[in-house]
Design a protein around this motif. Sequence first.
Motif, PDB file in Angstrom:
ATOM      1  N   GLY A   1       0.875  -1.158   0.000  1.00 12.60           N
ATOM      2  CA  GLY A   1       0.000   0.000   0.000  1.00 12.60           C
ATOM      3  C   GLY A   1       0.916   1.212   0.000  1.00 12.60           C
ATOM      4  O   GLY A   1       1.928   1.225   0.703  1.00 12.60           O
ATOM      5  N   ILE A   2       0.608   2.209  -0.808  1.00 13.09           N
ATOM      6  CA  ILE A   2       1.452   3.395  -0.913  1.00 13.09           C
ATOM      7  C   ILE A   2       0.573   4.615  -0.643  1.00 13.09           C
ATOM      8  O   ILE A   2      -0.511   4.739  -1.217  1.00 13.09           O
ATOM      9  CB  ILE A   2       2.078   3.514  -2.318  1.00 13.09           C
ATOM     10  N   GLY A   3       1.053   5.498   0.210  1.00 13.46           N
ATOM     11  CA  GLY A   3       0.300   6.701   0.523  1.00 13.46           C
ATOM     12  C   GLY A   3       1.147   7.948   0.353  1.00 13.46           C
ATOM     13  O   GLY A   3       2.347   7.932   0.640  1.00 13.46           O
ATOM     14  N   VAL A   4       0.529   9.016  -0.127  1.00 20.66           N
ATOM     15  CA  VAL A   4       1.167  10.331  -0.236  1.00 20.66           C
ATOM     16  C   VAL A   4       0.126  11.389   0.150  1.00 20.66           C
ATOM     17  O   VAL A   4      -1.072  11.118   0.180  1.00 20.66           O
ATOM     18  CB  VAL A   4       1.715  10.632  -1.652  1.00 20.66           C
ATOM     19  N   VAL A   5       0.603  12.584   0.431  1.00 21.23           N
ATOM     20  CA  VAL A   5      -0.280  13.709   0.727  1.00 21.23           C
ATOM     21  C   VAL A   5      -0.068  14.763  -0.349  1.00 21.23           C
ATOM     22  O   VAL A   5       1.071  15.130  -0.658  1.00 21.23           O
ATOM     23  CB  VAL A   5       0.008  14.288   2.124  1.00 21.23           C
ATOM     24  N   ILE A   6      -1.174  15.228  -0.938  1.00 21.84           N
ATOM     25  CA  ILE A   6      -1.146  16.272  -1.956  1.00 21.84           C
ATOM     26  C   ILE A   6      -1.618  17.571  -1.297  1.00 21.84           C
ATOM     27  O   ILE A   6      -2.668  17.590  -0.647  1.00 21.84           O
ATOM     28  CB  ILE A   6      -2.066  15.925  -3.151  1.00 21.84           C
ATOM     29  N   LYS A   7      -0.854  18.647  -1.480  1.00 24.82           N
ATOM     30  CA  LYS A   7      -1.190  19.946  -0.892  1.00 24.82           C
ATOM     31  C   LYS A   7      -1.843  20.827  -1.949  1.00 24.82           C
ATOM     32  O   LYS A   7      -1.351  20.924  -3.070  1.00 24.82           O
ATOM     33  CB  LYS A   7       0.084  20.614  -0.370  1.00 24.82           C
ATOM     34  N   HIS A   8      -2.966  21.464  -1.583  1.00 25.55           N
ATOM     35  CA  HIS A   8      -3.737  22.315  -2.491  1.00 25.55           C
ATOM     36  C   HIS A   8      -3.878  23.710  -1.892  1.00 25.55           C
ATOM     37  O   HIS A   8      -3.768  23.888  -0.682  1.00 25.55           O
ATOM     38  CB  HIS A   8      -5.174  21.782  -2.675  1.00 25.55           C
ATOM     39  N   LYS A   9      -4.193  24.652  -2.761  1.00 26.11           N
ATOM     40  CA  LYS A   9      -4.618  25.969  -2.307  1.00 26.11           C
ATOM     41  C   LYS A   9      -5.971  26.235  -2.940  1.00 26.11           C
ATOM     42  O   LYS A   9      -6.107  26.220  -4.159  1.00 26.11           O
ATOM     43  CB  LYS A   9      -3.625  27.054  -2.695  1.00 26.11           C
ATOM     44  N   ARG A  10      -6.998  26.431  -2.085  1.00 26.16           N
ATOM     45  CA  ARG A  10      -8.370  26.646  -2.540  1.00 26.16           C
ATOM     46  C   ARG A  10      -8.886  27.942  -1.947  1.00 26.16           C
ATOM     47  O   ARG A  10      -8.990  28.062  -0.731  1.00 26.16           O
ATOM     48  CB  ARG A  10      -9.286  25.510  -2.068  1.00 26.16           C
ATOM     49  N   GLN A  11      -9.186  28.890  -2.801  1.00 27.35           N
ATOM     50  CA  GLN A  11      -9.735  30.171  -2.373  1.00 27.35           C
ATOM     51  C   GLN A  11      -8.920  30.773  -1.237  1.00 27.35           C
ATOM     52  O   GLN A  11      -9.444  31.247  -0.235  1.00 27.35           O
ATOM     53  CB  GLN A  11     -11.208  30.026  -1.983  1.00 27.35           C
ATOM     54  N   GLY A  12      -7.605  30.727  -1.384  1.00 30.89           N
ATOM     55  CA  GLY A  12      -6.698  31.315  -0.404  1.00 30.89           C
ATOM     56  C   GLY A  12      -6.385  30.446   0.794  1.00 30.89           C
ATOM     57  O   GLY A  12      -5.567  30.816   1.631  1.00 30.89           O
ATOM     58  N   ALA A  13      -7.015  29.292   0.916  1.00 27.19           N
ATOM     59  CA  ALA A  13      -6.795  28.412   2.064  1.00 27.19           C
ATOM     60  C   ALA A  13      -6.045  27.155   1.628  1.00 27.19           C
ATOM     61  O   ALA A  13      -6.223  26.658   0.520  1.00 27.19           O
ATOM     62  CB  ALA A  13      -8.128  28.028   2.696  1.00 27.19           C
ATOM     63  N   ILE A  14      -5.206  26.649   2.515  1.00 26.64           N
ATOM     64  CA  ILE A  14      -4.458  25.422   2.266  1.00 26.64           C
ATOM     65  C   ILE A  14      -5.333  24.218   2.622  1.00 26.64           C
ATOM     66  O   ILE A  14      -6.012  24.210   3.642  1.00 26.64           O
ATOM     67  CB  ILE A  14      -3.159  25.396   3.095  1.00 26.64           C
ATOM     68  N   ALA A  15      -5.322  23.218   1.756  1.00 27.41           N
ATOM     69  CA  ALA A  15      -6.051  21.967   1.988  1.00 27.41           C
ATOM     70  C   ALA A  15      -5.159  20.803   1.572  1.00 27.41           C
ATOM     71  O   ALA A  15      -4.238  20.976   0.777  1.00 27.41           O
ATOM     72  CB  ALA A  15      -7.351  21.963   1.189  1.00 27.41           C
ATOM     73  N   TRP A  16      -5.432  19.648   2.119  1.00 23.70           N
ATOM     74  CA  TRP A  16      -4.647  18.461   1.808  1.00 23.70           C
ATOM     75  C   TRP A  16      -5.562  17.329   1.372  1.00 23.70           C
ATOM     76  O   TRP A  16      -6.687  17.212   1.841  1.00 23.70           O
ATOM     77  CB  TRP A  16      -3.860  17.999   3.037  1.00 23.70           C
ATOM     78  N   THR A  17      -5.037  16.482   0.483  1.00 21.28           N
ATOM     79  CA  THR A  17      -5.724  15.279   0.052  1.00 21.28           C
ATOM     80  C   THR A  17      -4.794  14.098   0.283  1.00 21.28           C
ATOM     81  O   THR A  17      -3.647  14.118  -0.169  1.00 21.28           O
ATOM     82  CB  THR A  17      -6.069  15.347  -1.454  1.00 21.28           C
ATOM     83  N   GLY A  18      -5.291  13.101   0.981  1.00 22.51           N
ATOM     84  CA  GLY A  18      -4.538  11.862   1.126  1.00 22.51           C
ATOM     85  C   GLY A  18      -4.804  10.985  -0.088  1.00 22.51           C
ATOM     86  O   GLY A  18      -5.952  10.794  -0.483  1.00 22.51           O
ATOM     87  N   LEU A  19      -3.758  10.491  -0.707  1.00 21.35           N
ATOM     88  CA  LEU A  19      -3.883   9.644  -1.888  1.00 21.35           C
ATOM     89  C   LEU A  19      -3.269   8.290  -1.550  1.00 21.35           C
ATOM     90  O   LEU A  19      -2.103   8.215  -1.151  1.00 21.35           O
ATOM     91  CB  LEU A  19      -3.152  10.286  -3.062  1.00 21.35           C
ATOM     92  N   ILE A  20      -4.060   7.229  -1.690  1.00 21.92           N
ATOM     93  CA  ILE A  20      -3.587   5.902  -1.317  1.00 21.92           C
ATOM     94  C   ILE A  20      -3.743   4.949  -2.498  1.00 21.92           C
ATOM     95  O   ILE A  20      -4.823   4.847  -3.081  1.00 21.92           O
ATOM     96  CB  ILE A  20      -4.367   5.361  -0.108  1.00 21.92           C
ATOM     97  N   LEU A  21      -2.660   4.304  -2.846  1.00 21.78           N
ATOM     98  CA  LEU A  21      -2.693   3.193  -3.799  1.00 21.78           C
ATOM     99  C   LEU A  21      -2.758   1.938  -2.933  1.00 21.78           C
ATOM    100  O   LEU A  21      -1.809   1.606  -2.228  1.00 21.78           O
ATOM    101  CB  LEU A  21      -1.442   3.194  -4.684  1.00 21.78           C
ATOM    102  N   THR A  22      -3.893   1.256  -2.956  1.00 26.43           N
ATOM    103  CA  THR A  22      -4.130   0.180  -1.994  1.00 26.43           C
ATOM    104  C   THR A  22      -3.345  -1.097  -2.275  1.00 26.43           C
ATOM    105  O   THR A  22      -3.120  -1.896  -1.374  1.00 26.43           O
ATOM    106  CB  THR A  22      -5.631  -0.153  -1.924  1.00 26.43           C
ATOM    107  N   ARG A  23      -2.936  -1.288  -3.536  1.00 23.08           N
ATOM    108  CA  ARG A  23      -2.187  -2.497  -3.881  1.00 23.08           C
ATOM    109  C   ARG A  23      -1.312  -2.181  -5.084  1.00 23.08           C
ATOM    110  O   ARG A  23      -1.804  -2.047  -6.196  1.00 23.08           O
ATOM    111  CB  ARG A  23      -3.152  -3.625  -4.214  1.00 23.08           C
TER     112      ARG A  23
END
Length: 163
Positions: free
Chosen positions: A114-136
């Motif tokens: 399983g592989i996981g990474v965090v993607i950082k975004h900027k939305r309407q001036g605010a920072i947000a994160w998305t967890g992305l997981i490749l399960t297999r």
Amino acid sequence: MAIIGCSYLRVAKYNNNNGTITYTNPAIIAKLVRVQIQLENGGDNDFYADNGIDETDTQFAGGTFSMNTNDLTNEASETILGVTSEDLETIEGITDEGVKELIFDDDQVTPELGIGVVIKHKRQGAIAWTGLILTRAMFNIPAEEAETQGKTISWQTPTLEGT
């Protein structure tokens, strides 16, 4: 939304025990520089009835990934590629310290992870994160590439690819 970064590459060994999925031996293998994921589908699968499409389905059929990391240590290679290592005393004329040699042989079994990474975004001036997981997923043996140093340093990073 704009993507402005990626970080926190993590892996864990994938296990399927009669349909029960678990992940063991979580590890940080390197710092993430870049990630690219290309998902594939099986194409449209249409079911016809009364001379027209009655149902349609498009299913996940696999994918590939490519990651650049800051480094690829022998320990990380053992974790993601299933290779073993052997301690050598010294390499004459090169080092007076112990050296670890990676063994790529017929006993190598590339693990499913399983592989996981965090993607950082900027939305309407605010920072947000998305967890992305490749399960297999499985890593391929990476190519070795290097460029000589000139007047300035050309930063070079390993590229890890897999399915």
